[in-house]
Design a protein around this motif. Structure first.
Motif, PDB file in Angstrom:
ATOM      1  N   ALA A  56       0.842  -1.208   0.000  1.00 53.25           N
ATOM      2  CA  ALA A  56       0.000   0.000   0.000  1.00 53.25           C
ATOM      3  C   ALA A  56       0.874   1.253   0.000  1.00 53.25           C
ATOM      4  O   ALA A  56       0.606   2.223  -0.725  1.00 53.25           O
ATOM      5  N   LEU A  57       1.940   1.214   0.780  1.00 52.51           N
ATOM      6  CA  LEU A  57       2.843   2.361   0.867  1.00 52.51           C
ATOM      7  C   LEU A  57       3.608   2.560  -0.446  1.00 52.51           C
ATOM      8  O   LEU A  57       3.775   3.686  -0.929  1.00 52.51           O
ATOM      9  N   LEU A  58       4.050   1.444  -1.024  1.00 56.85           N
ATOM     10  CA  LEU A  58       4.778   1.506  -2.289  1.00 56.85           C
ATOM     11  C   LEU A  58       3.894   2.096  -3.390  1.00 56.85           C
ATOM     12  O   LEU A  58       4.332   2.925  -4.187  1.00 56.85           O
ATOM     13  N   LEU A  59       2.627   1.674  -3.406  1.00 53.58           N
ATOM     14  CA  LEU A  59       1.703   2.181  -4.421  1.00 53.58           C
ATOM     15  C   LEU A  59       1.466   3.673  -4.206  1.00 53.58           C
ATOM     16  O   LEU A  59       1.454   4.457  -5.160  1.00 53.58           O
ATOM     17  N   ARG A  60       1.322   4.079  -2.945  1.00 51.94           N
ATOM     18  CA  ARG A  60       1.131   5.492  -2.629  1.00 51.94           C
ATOM     19  C   ARG A  60       2.333   6.321  -3.089  1.00 51.94           C
ATOM     20  O   ARG A  60       2.200   7.376  -3.704  1.00 51.94           O
ATOM     21  N   ARG A  61       3.521   5.789  -2.792  1.00 52.04           N
ATOM     22  CA  ARG A  61       4.743   6.520  -3.183  1.00 52.04           C
ATOM     23  C   ARG A  61       4.882   6.572  -4.695  1.00 52.04           C
ATOM     24  O   ARG A  61       5.330   7.577  -5.254  1.00 52.04           O
ATOM     25  N   TYR A 162      -2.498   3.477   2.580  1.00 49.60           N
ATOM     26  CA  TYR A 162      -2.477   4.258   1.339  1.00 49.60           C
ATOM     27  C   TYR A 162      -2.922   5.690   1.626  1.00 49.60           C
ATOM     28  O   TYR A 162      -2.467   6.642   0.996  1.00 49.60           O
ATOM     29  N   GLY A 163      -3.832   5.807   2.604  1.00 52.28           N
ATOM     30  CA  GLY A 163      -4.292   7.135   2.977  1.00 52.28           C
ATOM     31  C   GLY A 163      -5.581   7.546   2.292  1.00 52.28           C
ATOM     32  O   GLY A 163      -5.715   8.684   1.854  1.00 52.28           O
ATOM     33  N   LEU A 164      -6.513   6.604   2.200  1.00 48.92           N
ATOM     34  CA  LEU A 164      -7.822   6.940   1.631  1.00 48.92           C
ATOM     35  C   LEU A 164      -8.704   7.523   2.721  1.00 48.92           C
ATOM     36  O   LEU A 164      -8.837   6.939   3.796  1.00 48.92           O
ATOM     37  N   ASP A 165      -9.322   8.657   2.421  1.00 53.28           N
ATOM     38  CA  ASP A 165     -10.218   9.259   3.402  1.00 53.28           C
ATOM     39  C   ASP A 165     -11.587   8.564   3.348  1.00 53.28           C
ATOM     40  O   ASP A 165     -11.797   7.627   2.584  1.00 53.28           O
ATOM     41  N   ARG A 166     -12.510   9.070   4.154  1.00 54.90           N
ATOM     42  CA  ARG A 166     -13.843   8.468   4.266  1.00 54.90           C
ATOM     43  C   ARG A 166     -14.537   8.361   2.904  1.00 54.90           C
ATOM     44  O   ARG A 166     -15.115   7.337   2.563  1.00 54.90           O
ATOM     45  N   GLU A 167     -14.406   9.436   2.142  1.00 56.94           N
ATOM     46  CA  GLU A 167     -15.059   9.460   0.827  1.00 56.94           C
ATOM     47  C   GLU A 167     -14.419   8.426  -0.108  1.00 56.94           C
ATOM     48  O   GLU A 167     -15.112   7.707  -0.825  1.00 56.94           O
ATOM     49  N   GLY A 168     -13.082   8.350  -0.070  1.00 54.17           N
ATOM     50  CA  GLY A 168     -12.360   7.376  -0.891  1.00 54.17           C
ATOM     51  C   GLY A 168     -12.760   5.957  -0.540  1.00 54.17           C
ATOM     52  O   GLY A 168     -12.951   5.113  -1.414  1.00 54.17           O
ATOM     53  N   ARG A 169     -12.898   5.693   0.750  1.00 52.26           N
ATOM     54  CA  ARG A 169     -13.277   4.340   1.186  1.00 52.26           C
ATOM     55  C   ARG A 169     -14.647   3.945   0.655  1.00 52.26           C
ATOM     56  O   ARG A 169     -14.897   2.792   0.362  1.00 52.26           O
ATOM     57  N   ARG A 170     -15.534   4.940   0.579  1.00 54.40           N
ATOM     58  CA  ARG A 170     -16.874   4.639   0.076  1.00 54.40           C
ATOM     59  C   ARG A 170     -16.854   4.288  -1.411  1.00 54.40           C
ATOM     60  O   ARG A 170     -17.770   3.665  -1.920  1.00 54.40           O
TER      61      ARG A 170
END
Ligand code: ATP
Ligand code: MG
Length: 229
Positions: A56-61, A162-170
């Motif tokens: 998840a971190l690698l994808l974020r980076r 990854y750092g998805l917020d509430r909206e992203g999770r939905r």
């Protein structure tokens, strides 16, 4: 693809091969990413929470590094697939399977195999990665070490890192639903029109596996949705 890899080098992203050029026989040469890429059956180190967090971190980076890449307007991406994801935000890797992640000491350190990279959305790349790593798959089709894992928990961990917020999770489950339908169609077309490895994948049951994954997702939707939120 070379432009993409050169961009990653320019911005100092360490987790991708470098372009070394073309050899005397006309073969493209990339650098070796030191470490090991998991094969099948998946080794223990590839199914740990540490591995999941690392991916998840690698994808974020990777997304942070690639966001500033401006691809040539005439870049020959796979048009068939790109037309389907909505307004592109960046060039996604689009194929972050276990075989395409290099580990060192149990930690994911590199992405390889950029063959399917193309303009897409962050969410599409996230969902595609989760498909393989949570995994979003029928238990009977999963690698044995992942057969009994708590997928809802692993999706949540991935979103956190990854750092998805509430909206992203939905958006995750609806995006997965759309993605399955599209990849079924894209794989069917590639098997038919490109043949080769794609045709072998298809005749080996790739389409049926996608259908079972779709069924599993629909059956478990409410629980996954509640726990993702
Ligand atoms: N630059 C690299 N650094 C380290 N390992 C690599 C690199 N390129 C390829 N490999 C190894 O070779 C394997 C296959 O390479 P790659 O993923 O690029 O090809 P592929 O398109 O998946 O090939 P195929 O479809 O024939 O399996 C990888 O899973 C990895 O083990
Ligand atoms: Mg590969």
């Amino acid at each position: 693809m070379h432009g993409l890899l050169r961009h990653l080098e320019r911005v100092g992203f360490e987790g991708a091969p470098r372009v070394l050029g073309v050899d005397a026989q006309g073969r493209e040469v990339l650098s070796w990413v030191d470490g090991e890429a998991p094969g099948r059956p998946l080794p223990q180190y590839a199914v740990t929470e540490e591995a999941l967090r690392g991916v998840a971190l690698l994808l974020r980076r990777y997304h942070e590094a690639v966001a500033s890449y401006e691809a040539p307007v005439d870049a020959p991406w796979d048009a068939q697939a790109s037309a389907l994801d909505g307004a592109p935000e960046l060039v996604g890797h689009c194929d972050v399977t276990p075989e395409n992640v290099v580990f060192r000491g149990g930690v994911p350190v590199g992405l390889i195999d950029f063959d399917l990279a193309r303009p897409t959305t962050r969410m599409y790349d996230v969902v595609t990665t989760m498909r393989h790593w949570a995994p979003i798959a029928d238990p009977g089709d999963r690698d044995w070490r992942l057969g009994g894992v708590d997928v809802a928990e692993r999706l949540r961990v991935f979103c956190d890192v990854y750092g998805l917020d509430r909206e992203g999770r939905r958006e995750v489950l609806p995006a997965a639903r759309v993605r399955f339908e599209r990849s079924y169609e894209a794989m069917r077309l590639r098997a038919e029109q490109v043949g080769g490895a794609w045709a072998r994948l298809w005749s080996g049951g790739a389409g049926a596996r996608i259908r079972r994954a779709q069924d599993w997702l629909e059956r478990n939707w409410d629980e996954l949705d509640a726990r993702l939120a």
